[in-house]
Motif scaffolding. Structure first.
Motif, PDB file in Angstrom:
ATOM      1  N   ARG A 174       0.829  -1.201   0.000  1.00  0.00           N
ATOM      2  CA  ARG A 174       0.000   0.000   0.000  1.00  0.00           C
ATOM      3  C   ARG A 174       0.872   1.262   0.000  1.00  0.00           C
ATOM      4  O   ARG A 174       1.977   1.263   0.518  1.00  0.00           O
ATOM      5  N   ASP A 175       0.318   2.308  -0.563  1.00  0.00           N
ATOM      6  CA  ASP A 175       0.958   3.614  -0.544  1.00  0.00           C
ATOM      7  C   ASP A 175       0.207   4.470   0.461  1.00  0.00           C
ATOM      8  O   ASP A 175      -0.829   5.054   0.135  1.00  0.00           O
ATOM      9  N   LEU A 176       0.717   4.497   1.689  1.00  0.00           N
ATOM     10  CA  LEU A 176       0.037   5.216   2.753  1.00  0.00           C
ATOM     11  C   LEU A 176       0.931   6.324   3.282  1.00  0.00           C
ATOM     12  O   LEU A 176       1.899   6.057   3.998  1.00  0.00           O
ATOM     13  N   PRO A 177       0.646   7.567   2.950  1.00  0.00           N
ATOM     14  CA  PRO A 177       1.418   8.668   3.524  1.00  0.00           C
ATOM     15  C   PRO A 177       1.260   8.688   5.044  1.00  0.00           C
ATOM     16  O   PRO A 177       0.236   8.263   5.587  1.00  0.00           O
ATOM     17  N   PHE A 216      -1.285 -11.907  13.555  1.00  0.00           N
ATOM     18  CA  PHE A 216      -0.471 -10.816  13.035  1.00  0.00           C
ATOM     19  C   PHE A 216      -1.221 -10.097  11.914  1.00  0.00           C
ATOM     20  O   PHE A 216      -1.312  -8.869  11.890  1.00  0.00           O
ATOM     21  N   ALA A 217      -1.777 -10.867  10.979  1.00  0.00           N
ATOM     22  CA  ALA A 217      -2.514 -10.274   9.859  1.00  0.00           C
ATOM     23  C   ALA A 217      -3.756  -9.536  10.342  1.00  0.00           C
ATOM     24  O   ALA A 217      -4.121  -8.489   9.795  1.00  0.00           O
ATOM     25  N   ALA A 218      -4.414 -10.065  11.371  1.00  0.00           N
ATOM     26  CA  ALA A 218      -5.597  -9.402  11.914  1.00  0.00           C
ATOM     27  C   ALA A 218      -5.224  -8.044  12.513  1.00  0.00           C
ATOM     28  O   ALA A 218      -5.961  -7.059  12.357  1.00  0.00           O
ATOM     29  N   ARG A 219      -4.073  -7.982  13.174  1.00  0.00           N
ATOM     30  CA  ARG A 219      -3.631  -6.708  13.755  1.00  0.00           C
ATOM     31  C   ARG A 219      -3.281  -5.708  12.655  1.00  0.00           C
ATOM     32  O   ARG A 219      -3.576  -4.516  12.772  1.00  0.00           O
ATOM     33  N   GLY A 225      -6.900  -1.265   7.754  1.00  0.00           N
ATOM     34  CA  GLY A 225      -8.139  -1.565   7.053  1.00  0.00           C
ATOM     35  C   GLY A 225      -8.064  -2.966   6.469  1.00  0.00           C
ATOM     36  O   GLY A 225      -6.983  -3.538   6.333  1.00  0.00           O
ATOM     37  N   GLU A 226      -9.202  -3.518   6.131  1.00  0.00           N
ATOM     38  CA  GLU A 226      -9.262  -4.911   5.690  1.00  0.00           C
ATOM     39  C   GLU A 226      -8.282  -5.187   4.551  1.00  0.00           C
ATOM     40  O   GLU A 226      -8.190  -4.429   3.583  1.00  0.00           O
ATOM     41  N   LEU A 227      -7.558  -6.307   4.678  1.00  0.00           N
ATOM     42  CA  LEU A 227      -6.590  -6.697   3.661  1.00  0.00           C
ATOM     43  C   LEU A 227      -7.267  -7.504   2.560  1.00  0.00           C
ATOM     44  O   LEU A 227      -8.102  -8.375   2.835  1.00  0.00           O
ATOM     45  N   ARG A 232      -2.879  -9.939   1.699  1.00  0.00           N
ATOM     46  CA  ARG A 232      -2.612 -10.939   2.734  1.00  0.00           C
ATOM     47  C   ARG A 232      -1.533 -11.921   2.267  1.00  0.00           C
ATOM     48  O   ARG A 232      -0.666 -12.315   3.056  1.00  0.00           O
ATOM     49  N   GLU A 233      -1.566 -12.281   0.996  1.00  0.00           N
ATOM     50  CA  GLU A 233      -0.561 -13.205   0.458  1.00  0.00           C
ATOM     51  C   GLU A 233       0.827 -12.563   0.491  1.00  0.00           C
ATOM     52  O   GLU A 233       1.815 -13.215   0.865  1.00  0.00           O
ATOM     53  N   ARG A 234       0.906 -11.293   0.106  1.00  0.00           N
ATOM     54  CA  ARG A 234       2.196 -10.596   0.150  1.00  0.00           C
ATOM     55  C   ARG A 234       2.696 -10.467   1.582  1.00  0.00           C
ATOM     56  O   ARG A 234       3.891 -10.642   1.851  1.00  0.00           O
ATOM     57  N   LEU A 235       1.779 -10.176   2.487  1.00  0.00           N
ATOM     58  CA  LEU A 235       2.162 -10.052   3.898  1.00  0.00           C
ATOM     59  C   LEU A 235       2.677 -11.389   4.428  1.00  0.00           C
ATOM     60  O   LEU A 235       3.664 -11.439   5.180  1.00  0.00           O
ATOM     61  N   HIS A 236       2.023 -12.472   4.031  1.00  0.00           N
ATOM     62  CA  HIS A 236       2.437 -13.791   4.505  1.00  0.00           C
ATOM     63  C   HIS A 236       3.833 -14.134   4.008  1.00  0.00           C
ATOM     64  O   HIS A 236       4.663 -14.681   4.762  1.00  0.00           O
ATOM     65  N   ALA A 237       4.116 -13.807   2.757  1.00  0.00           N
ATOM     66  CA  ALA A 237       5.444 -14.071   2.199  1.00  0.00           C
ATOM     67  C   ALA A 237       6.506 -13.287   2.971  1.00  0.00           C
ATOM     68  O   ALA A 237       7.591 -13.819   3.275  1.00  0.00           O
ATOM     69  N   TRP A 238       6.192 -12.040   3.292  1.00  0.00           N
ATOM     70  CA  TRP A 238       7.122 -11.223   4.093  1.00  0.00           C
ATOM     71  C   TRP A 238       7.282 -11.807   5.494  1.00  0.00           C
ATOM     72  O   TRP A 238       8.402 -11.900   6.012  1.00  0.00           O
TER      73      TRP A 238
END
Length: 263
Positions: A174-177, A216-219, A225-227, A232-238
């Motif tokens: 995500r691009d979140l300033p 972790f993903a829920a936090r 905001g909802e993934l 979620r897949e990218r987060l899991h790989a990380w």
């Protein structure tokens, strides 16, 4: 241009709009009250916040954005009257339940938001706003805090403008300033003729201590905001590339306080 000519209240509002965040509605906090109640009533952050407060001569306290009573309940035994103000009815219910469990009959609840009319809110010796000042109009909020204080004001505001480690945001894609951080509060107070004291509290990050990827993903989802499935897949790989347990990045809060001047 001199610093006196800069409208930091407007700059804050412009920055917040550019950050493109949608504030969580009261119902979302209602649903989270039970979980927060179990986690936040005792922590190093609470000890450090209260340890920096001066209660000399104080009998009453107003806690704005009080949640389940993280700050105001530990102080209730030292004061005559404690008022918790929050826009979440669920949080206020938890506050009153906690007060009853502790035998504190001097705790009251006010169901109001920052944007509401505070004419009926009693002025108190001490006003606190712990981790609750990322609001739509910070300038208006600071005026309200100052107006309701007879002696002192204590607040904390985020340092760096992020509730989640930037590496996690990047991993999600995500691009979140960053949100506007504490320096706006300091500069707005300066324009108000207030010269606050400034300190810092370092607290455990929101992602620390998660028991496995799902939690972790829920936090992360709560904070960002909802993934989506792809996020979620990218987060899991990380996540799988990180040492276990995931080393949570601490959060820093600016502790800002000032004495109310007579008149």
């Amino acid at each position: 241009m001199s610093i006196a000519a800069i409208d930091f209240g407007r700059l804050y509002r412009d920055h917040l709009a550019a950050a493109n965040r949608n504030p969580k509605p009261a119902g979302t906090w209602d649903a989270r009250a039970g979980d927060m109640n179990r986690k936040t009533l005792k922590s190093r952050y609470v000890d450090e916040f209260i340890g920096r407060m001066d209660l000399a001569g104080a009998r009453t306290l107003l806690d704005v954005g009080c949640g389940t009573g993280t700050i105001c309940l530990p102080l209730a035994e030292r004061l005559e009257r404690v008022i918790g103000l929050d826009f979440s009815r669920g949080m206020l219910d938890a506050l009153l339940d906690n007060a009853a469990a502790l035998g504190r009959n001097n705790v009251e609840a006010l169901h109001l938001a920052w944007e509401d009319d505070w004419a009926a809110v009693p002025a108190c010796d001490i006003v606190v706003a712990s981790r609750s000042t990322t609001v739509a109009d910070l300038e208006a909020a600071l005026h309200k805090l100052n107006d309701k204080a007879k002696r002192r004001v204590y607040l904390t505001h985020l340092v760096g403008g992020r509730f989640v480690d930037a590496a996690v945001i990047e991993a999600v894609g995500r691009d979140l300033p960053a949100l506007p951080d504490y320096i706006y509060a300091v500069n707005i107070l300066h324009r108000m003729g207030i010269h606050p004291r400034l300190d810092y509290i370092e607290a455990e990050g929101r992602l620390s201590g998660a028991a496995g990827f799902d939690e972790f993903a829920a936090r992360v989802g709560w904070a960002l905001g909802e993934l989506s499935a792809a996020e979620r897949e990218r987060l899991h790989a990380w996540y799988l590339r990180q040492p276990a347990p995931i080393p949570g990045v601490p959060m820093r809060w600016a502790f800002i306080s000032w004495d109310k001047r007579p008149g």
